[in-house]
Design an enzyme around this catalytic site. Structure first.
Site, PDB file in Angstrom:
ATOM      1  N   ARG A   1       0.850  -1.191   0.000  1.00 46.93           N
ATOM      2  CA  ARG A   1       0.000   0.000   0.000  1.00 46.93           C
ATOM      3  C   ARG A   1       0.886   1.242   0.000  1.00 46.93           C
ATOM      4  O   ARG A   1       1.527   1.546   1.002  1.00 46.93           O
ATOM      5  CB  ARG A   1      -0.909   0.010   1.230  1.00 46.93           C
ATOM      6  CG  ARG A   1      -1.886  -1.148   1.289  1.00 46.93           C
ATOM      7  CD  ARG A   1      -2.650  -1.122   2.605  1.00 46.93           C
ATOM      8  NE  ARG A   1      -3.631  -2.204   2.683  1.00 46.93           N
ATOM      9  CZ  ARG A   1      -4.389  -2.444   3.755  1.00 46.93           C
ATOM     10  NH1 ARG A   1      -4.259  -1.677   4.836  1.00 46.93           N
ATOM     11  NH2 ARG A   1      -5.245  -3.446   3.761  1.00 46.93           N
TER      12      ARG A   1
ATOM     13  N   ASP B   1       1.695   5.326  -0.166  1.00 39.90           N
ATOM     14  CA  ASP B   1       1.071   6.528   0.387  1.00 39.90           C
ATOM     15  C   ASP B   1       0.743   7.536  -0.709  1.00 39.90           C
ATOM     16  O   ASP B   1       1.146   7.384  -1.866  1.00 39.90           O
ATOM     17  CB  ASP B   1       2.014   7.181   1.398  1.00 39.90           C
ATOM     18  CG  ASP B   1       2.188   6.350   2.658  1.00 39.90           C
ATOM     19  OD1 ASP B   1       1.282   5.561   2.974  1.00 39.90           O
ATOM     20  OD2 ASP B   1       3.232   6.500   3.326  1.00 39.90           O
TER      21      ASP B   1
ATOM     22  N   TYR C   1      12.070  -0.895  -3.781  1.00 39.54           N
ATOM     23  CA  TYR C   1      11.710   0.514  -3.923  1.00 39.54           C
ATOM     24  C   TYR C   1      12.870   1.301  -4.515  1.00 39.54           C
ATOM     25  O   TYR C   1      14.045   0.963  -4.320  1.00 39.54           O
ATOM     26  CB  TYR C   1      11.341   1.119  -2.564  1.00 39.54           C
ATOM     27  CG  TYR C   1       9.943   0.767  -2.100  1.00 39.54           C
ATOM     28  CD1 TYR C   1       8.850   1.577  -2.416  1.00 39.54           C
ATOM     29  CD2 TYR C   1       9.713  -0.374  -1.345  1.00 39.54           C
ATOM     30  CE1 TYR C   1       7.575   1.252  -1.996  1.00 39.54           C
ATOM     31  CE2 TYR C   1       8.435  -0.706  -0.916  1.00 39.54           C
ATOM     32  CZ  TYR C   1       7.372   0.114  -1.242  1.00 39.54           C
ATOM     33  OH  TYR C   1       6.111  -0.210  -0.829  1.00 39.54           O
TER      34      TYR C   1
ATOM     35  N   ARG D   1      11.247   6.429   3.256  1.00 37.24           N
ATOM     36  CA  ARG D   1      11.370   7.889   3.309  1.00 37.24           C
ATOM     37  C   ARG D   1      12.148   8.345   4.534  1.00 37.24           C
ATOM     38  O   ARG D   1      12.854   9.352   4.493  1.00 37.24           O
ATOM     39  CB  ARG D   1       9.976   8.515   3.277  1.00 37.24           C
ATOM     40  CG  ARG D   1       9.280   8.377   1.919  1.00 37.24           C
ATOM     41  CD  ARG D   1       7.816   8.775   1.999  1.00 37.24           C
ATOM     42  NE  ARG D   1       7.668  10.140   2.472  1.00 37.24           N
ATOM     43  CZ  ARG D   1       6.498  10.633   2.900  1.00 37.24           C
ATOM     44  NH1 ARG D   1       5.411   9.879   2.906  1.00 37.24           N
ATOM     45  NH2 ARG D   1       6.427  11.894   3.318  1.00 37.24           N
TER      46      ARG D   1
END
Length: 255
Positions: free
Chosen positions: A50, A52, A111, A202
């Site tokens: 999921r 953001d 990622y 992040r």
């Protein structure tokens, strides 16, 4: 009911994230609405991860169950027709076994985070990368990144609203790539693990940027990790430069 795996590409701007929401547009909601145009009724798709609000997808994977036995290419074409006008595309589709699950069958997620350092504002990459004006030391950032590899309690790099059962995760790769571009430098952070905590990537990049800027040292990263305290984390970077780049399974459903 036949089950299909979908490989999905999307631009995160304009979406409140992957997960369906009642009052805000989401990537999941857009695809489920397109499925309802093909087979009327409610549809629920499950994704590998999921993302953001503002986070992009290069190769998100989701699965859906349908009544009709669709030829995969025709299903992807039909979905893309109903997704036209949105920055979402089905780039591949495959029929899979009933026990395939986009989330629970996954072995790892990958990622990519893009950070661009240059004085001038971004034009073509606006919204697709984190823009800073100062220079960074890529070797120092890699030294800091190396302190995070392996199995650790990542409480420091976990959002306060993270719903994961445990902060203990194994980080398999955190590699910093430096690329010369016109009038600046792009830094790409390649991150790989079986699963991630909310805002973990992040938080990593925001912390490593401080190392690259000289405000932190690699030893400071080690101390932050050992603190197991969210307050010890560096700043959390914006979502613009983050991409879900790929998902691996025991057998590639799209091979």
């Amino acid at each position: 009911m036949p089950r299909y795996a979908l490989k999905i590409e999307y631009h995160g701007a304009g979406f409140a994230g992957w997960q369906r929401q009642k009052e805000h547009p989401s990537v999941q909601g857009a695809i489920e609405a397109a499925l309802a145009k093909l087979e009327p009724g409610d549809h629920t798709i499950a994704a590998a991860g999921r993302t953001d609000a503002g986070v992009h997808g290069l190769a998100q994977v989701a699965h859906c169950d349908l009544v009709k036995d669709w030829e995969p290419f025709r299903l992807s074409e039909a979905l893309n027709y109903h997704l036209r006008g949105l920055r979402v595309a089905i780039v591949d589709c495959a029929r899979v076994d009933d026990d395939f699950h986009a989330r629970f069958s996954a072995l790892e997620r990958r990622y990519l985070f893009r950070l661009i350092s240059r004085r001038a504002p971004l034009t073509h990459d606006r919204g697709l990368a984190w823009h800073i004006k100062h220079k960074l030391d890529a070797k120092a950032m890699q030294a800091g990144a190396d302190r995070l590899l392996g199995r650790h309690d990542f409480t420091t790099f976990r959002s306060s609203i993270c719903q994961a059962d445990s902060p203990v995760k194994t980080l398999d790769e955190l590699r910093v790539e430096e690329i010369a571009i016109q009038n600046g430098t792009e830094y790409r952070f390649h991150v790989r693990a079986r699963s991630f905590l909310h805002n973990q990537v992040r938080s990593f990049v925001g912390t490593l940027e401080r190392v690259g800027a000289g405000a932190w040292t690699p030893d400071d990263v080690s101390r932050a990790l050992a603190a197991r305290d969210r307050a010890a984390c560096g700043p959390v970077c914006p979502p613009d430069g983050l991409y879900l780049a790929g998902v691996s399974y025991p057998e590639d459903p799209f091979a």
